[in-house]
Design a protein around this motif. Structure first.
Motif, PDB file in Angstrom:
ATOM      1  N   HIS A  70     -90.050 -34.131 107.406  1.00  0.00           N
ATOM      2  CA  HIS A  70     -89.546 -34.805 106.202  1.00  0.00           C
ATOM      3  C   HIS A  70     -90.630 -35.017 105.153  1.00  0.00           C
ATOM      4  O   HIS A  70     -90.328 -35.289 104.001  1.00  0.00           O
ATOM      5  CB  HIS A  70     -88.896 -36.138 106.561  1.00  0.00           C
ATOM      6  CG  HIS A  70     -87.743 -35.992 107.492  1.00  0.00           C
ATOM      7  ND1 HIS A  70     -86.548 -35.448 107.109  1.00  0.00           N
ATOM      8  CD2 HIS A  70     -87.628 -36.282 108.806  1.00  0.00           C
ATOM      9  CE1 HIS A  70     -85.728 -35.415 108.135  1.00  0.00           C
ATOM     10  NE2 HIS A  70     -86.354 -35.917 109.183  1.00  0.00           N
ATOM     11  N   ASP A  71     -91.899 -34.924 105.556  1.00  0.00           N
ATOM     12  CA  ASP A  71     -92.999 -35.085 104.608  1.00  0.00           C
ATOM     13  C   ASP A  71     -93.104 -33.839 103.735  1.00  0.00           C
ATOM     14  O   ASP A  71     -93.251 -32.732 104.240  1.00  0.00           O
ATOM     15  CB  ASP A  71     -94.328 -35.285 105.338  1.00  0.00           C
ATOM     16  CG  ASP A  71     -94.415 -36.621 106.046  1.00  0.00           C
ATOM     17  OD1 ASP A  71     -93.922 -37.624 105.488  1.00  0.00           O
ATOM     18  OD2 ASP A  71     -94.984 -36.662 107.157  1.00  0.00           O
ATOM     19  N   LYS A  72     -93.021 -34.015 102.454  1.00  0.00           N
ATOM     20  CA  LYS A  72     -93.150 -32.915 101.504  1.00  0.00           C
ATOM     21  C   LYS A  72     -94.526 -32.990 100.847  1.00  0.00           C
ATOM     22  O   LYS A  72     -94.966 -34.053 100.431  1.00  0.00           O
ATOM     23  CB  LYS A  72     -92.066 -32.980 100.421  1.00  0.00           C
ATOM     24  CG  LYS A  72     -90.658 -32.964 100.960  1.00  0.00           C
ATOM     25  CD  LYS A  72     -90.383 -31.702 101.747  1.00  0.00           C
ATOM     26  CE  LYS A  72     -88.985 -31.737 102.331  1.00  0.00           C
ATOM     27  NZ  LYS A  72     -88.796 -30.787 103.393  1.00  0.00           N
ATOM     28  N   VAL A  73     -95.193 -31.843 100.789  1.00  0.00           N
ATOM     29  CA  VAL A  73     -96.488 -31.768 100.136  1.00  0.00           C
ATOM     30  C   VAL A  73     -96.278 -31.112  98.784  1.00  0.00           C
ATOM     31  O   VAL A  73     -95.754 -30.005  98.696  1.00  0.00           O
ATOM     32  CB  VAL A  73     -97.505 -30.973 100.984  1.00  0.00           C
ATOM     33  CG1 VAL A  73     -98.807 -30.796 100.226  1.00  0.00           C
ATOM     34  CG2 VAL A  73     -97.735 -31.679 102.317  1.00  0.00           C
ATOM     35  N   ARG A  74     -96.665 -31.823  97.737  1.00  0.00           N
ATOM     36  CA  ARG A  74     -96.462 -31.355  96.373  1.00  0.00           C
ATOM     37  C   ARG A  74     -97.791 -30.977  95.745  1.00  0.00           C
ATOM     38  O   ARG A  74     -98.786 -31.662  95.916  1.00  0.00           O
ATOM     39  CB  ARG A  74     -95.804 -32.464  95.544  1.00  0.00           C
ATOM     40  CG  ARG A  74     -94.467 -32.883  96.095  1.00  0.00           C
ATOM     41  CD  ARG A  74     -93.933 -34.154  95.430  1.00  0.00           C
ATOM     42  NE  ARG A  74     -94.168 -34.180  94.003  1.00  0.00           N
ATOM     43  CZ  ARG A  74     -94.669 -35.230  93.364  1.00  0.00           C
ATOM     44  NH1 ARG A  74     -95.010 -36.330  94.000  1.00  0.00           N
ATOM     45  NH2 ARG A  74     -94.836 -35.189  92.065  1.00  0.00           N
ATOM     46  N   HIS A  75     -97.784 -29.873  95.001  1.00  0.00           N
ATOM     47  CA  HIS A  75     -98.940 -29.480  94.192  1.00  0.00           C
ATOM     48  C   HIS A  75     -98.799 -30.224  92.866  1.00  0.00           C
ATOM     49  O   HIS A  75     -98.146 -29.751  91.947  1.00  0.00           O
ATOM     50  CB  HIS A  75     -98.951 -27.958  93.962  1.00  0.00           C
ATOM     51  CG  HIS A  75     -99.282 -27.179  95.182  1.00  0.00           C
ATOM     52  ND1 HIS A  75    -100.535 -26.679  95.430  1.00  0.00           N
ATOM     53  CD2 HIS A  75     -98.534 -26.812  96.240  1.00  0.00           C
ATOM     54  CE1 HIS A  75    -100.541 -26.035  96.581  1.00  0.00           C
ATOM     55  NE2 HIS A  75     -99.329 -26.107  97.088  1.00  0.00           N
ATOM     56  N   GLU A  76     -99.410 -31.393  92.795  1.00  0.00           N
ATOM     57  CA  GLU A  76     -99.173 -32.270  91.648  1.00  0.00           C
ATOM     58  C   GLU A  76     -99.884 -31.807  90.382  1.00  0.00           C
ATOM     59  O   GLU A  76     -99.330 -31.879  89.298  1.00  0.00           O
ATOM     60  CB  GLU A  76     -99.579 -33.691  91.992  1.00  0.00           C
ATOM     61  CG  GLU A  76     -99.202 -34.674  90.904  1.00  0.00           C
ATOM     62  CD  GLU A  76     -99.422 -36.110  91.310  1.00  0.00           C
ATOM     63  OE1 GLU A  76     -98.432 -36.851  91.302  1.00  0.00           O
ATOM     64  OE2 GLU A  76    -100.563 -36.469  91.631  1.00  0.00           O
ATOM     65  N   SER A  77    -101.131 -31.346  90.489  1.00  0.00           N
ATOM     66  CA  SER A  77    -101.864 -31.009  89.271  1.00  0.00           C
ATOM     67  C   SER A  77    -102.121 -29.521  89.124  1.00  0.00           C
ATOM     68  O   SER A  77    -102.802 -29.104  88.201  1.00  0.00           O
ATOM     69  CB  SER A  77    -103.184 -31.780  89.215  1.00  0.00           C
ATOM     70  OG  SER A  77    -104.034 -31.350  90.253  1.00  0.00           O
ATOM     71  N   CYS A  78    -101.602 -28.725  90.030  1.00  0.00           N
ATOM     72  CA  CYS A  78    -101.716 -27.275  89.899  1.00  0.00           C
ATOM     73  C   CYS A  78    -100.451 -26.680  90.514  1.00  0.00           C
ATOM     74  O   CYS A  78     -99.698 -27.369  91.184  1.00  0.00           O
ATOM     75  CB  CYS A  78    -102.964 -26.728  90.618  1.00  0.00           C
ATOM     76  SG  CYS A  78    -102.871 -26.758  92.410  1.00  0.00           S
ATOM     77  N   ASP A  79    -100.238 -25.442  90.274  1.00  0.00           N
ATOM     78  CA  ASP A  79     -99.076 -24.759  90.843  1.00  0.00           C
ATOM     79  C   ASP A  79     -99.575 -23.506  91.567  1.00  0.00           C
ATOM     80  O   ASP A  79     -99.037 -22.433  91.394  1.00  0.00           O
ATOM     81  CB  ASP A  79     -98.090 -24.406  89.727  1.00  0.00           C
ATOM     82  CG  ASP A  79     -96.702 -24.094  90.251  1.00  0.00           C
ATOM     83  OD1 ASP A  79     -96.416 -24.405  91.423  1.00  0.00           O
ATOM     84  OD2 ASP A  79     -95.902 -23.533  89.487  1.00  0.00           O
ATOM     85  N   VAL A  80    -100.634 -23.681  92.356  1.00  0.00           N
ATOM     86  CA  VAL A  80    -101.290 -22.563  93.032  1.00  0.00           C
ATOM     87  C   VAL A  80    -100.987 -22.662  94.529  1.00  0.00           C
ATOM     88  O   VAL A  80    -101.491 -23.566  95.198  1.00  0.00           O
ATOM     89  CB  VAL A  80    -102.817 -22.588  92.779  1.00  0.00           C
ATOM     90  CG1 VAL A  80    -103.511 -21.451  93.506  1.00  0.00           C
ATOM     91  CG2 VAL A  80    -103.103 -22.546  91.285  1.00  0.00           C
ATOM     92  N   PRO A  81    -100.174 -21.749  95.063  1.00  0.00           N
ATOM     93  CA  PRO A  81     -99.800 -21.837  96.479  1.00  0.00           C
ATOM     94  C   PRO A  81    -100.983 -21.834  97.444  1.00  0.00           C
ATOM     95  O   PRO A  81    -100.884 -22.381  98.533  1.00  0.00           O
ATOM     96  CB  PRO A  81     -98.932 -20.598  96.695  1.00  0.00           C
ATOM     97  CG  PRO A  81     -98.397 -20.264  95.356  1.00  0.00           C
ATOM     98  CD  PRO A  81     -99.481 -20.652  94.385  1.00  0.00           C
TER      99      PRO A  81
END
Length: 163
Positions: A70-81
């Protein structure tokens, strides 16, 4: 002797190249999946467990060693996979969030999958994996140079300048 957790963490961080500036991405240089995200195999009692690299980084730094589904990890300040830049401070590129947060991020970035977004993106999923591999390969071969910065921003170093 180092504990098995320390060995796994060391093995993980050995595959990361940090950008020269404090706000730069930390790029995963190991295995890359067909979705463009890094892959890390952790040795566990039952054999191996596969993690997305950015999730493993967050589990190491913020999650106490594990994350739930259920924990989602978000790329908050970049969009680099391939970015695994996570700290417990404001400079972290990765943060834990909810499914709603993640869906909102995805929608705002135009990554949600419906017939309109897929047409606009030209099949972004396939392109994302190829782009991630290009980033990794360039970084390993040439280091964090000006061409890498262009690739990271989505431009080709061979592209002619407009002005």
């Amino acid at each position: 002797m180092r504990s098995s957790e320390d060995k796994e963490a060391g093995r993980f961080w050995d595959k990361v190249i940090k950008g020269p500036r404090p706000g730069d991405c930390w790029i995963w240089t190991g295995a890359i999946g067909d979705d463009g995200y890094g892959r890390f195999w952790q040795n566990v009692a039952a054999g191996q467990r596969m993690w997305r690299a950015h999730r493993f980084a967050v589990a190491l730094v913020l999650g106490g060693g594990d994350l739930s589904a259920h924990d989602k990890v978000r790329h908050e300040s970049c969009d680099v996979p391939l970015c695994v830049h996570v700290t417990d401070g404001l400079d972290s590129h990765l943060v834990l969030g909810t499914t709603a947060d993640n869906n909102r991020d995805r929608s705002e970035a135009g990554r949600h999958a419906n017939m309109y977004s897929l047409r606009r993106s030209g099949g972004r999923r396939r392109d994302q994996a190829a782009h991630s591999r290009e980033l990794r390969d360039h970084l390993l071969a040439h280091g964090w140079d000006d061409d890498f910065r262009l690739l990271l921003a989505g431009y080709s170093p061979d592209q002619e300048a407009l002005f």
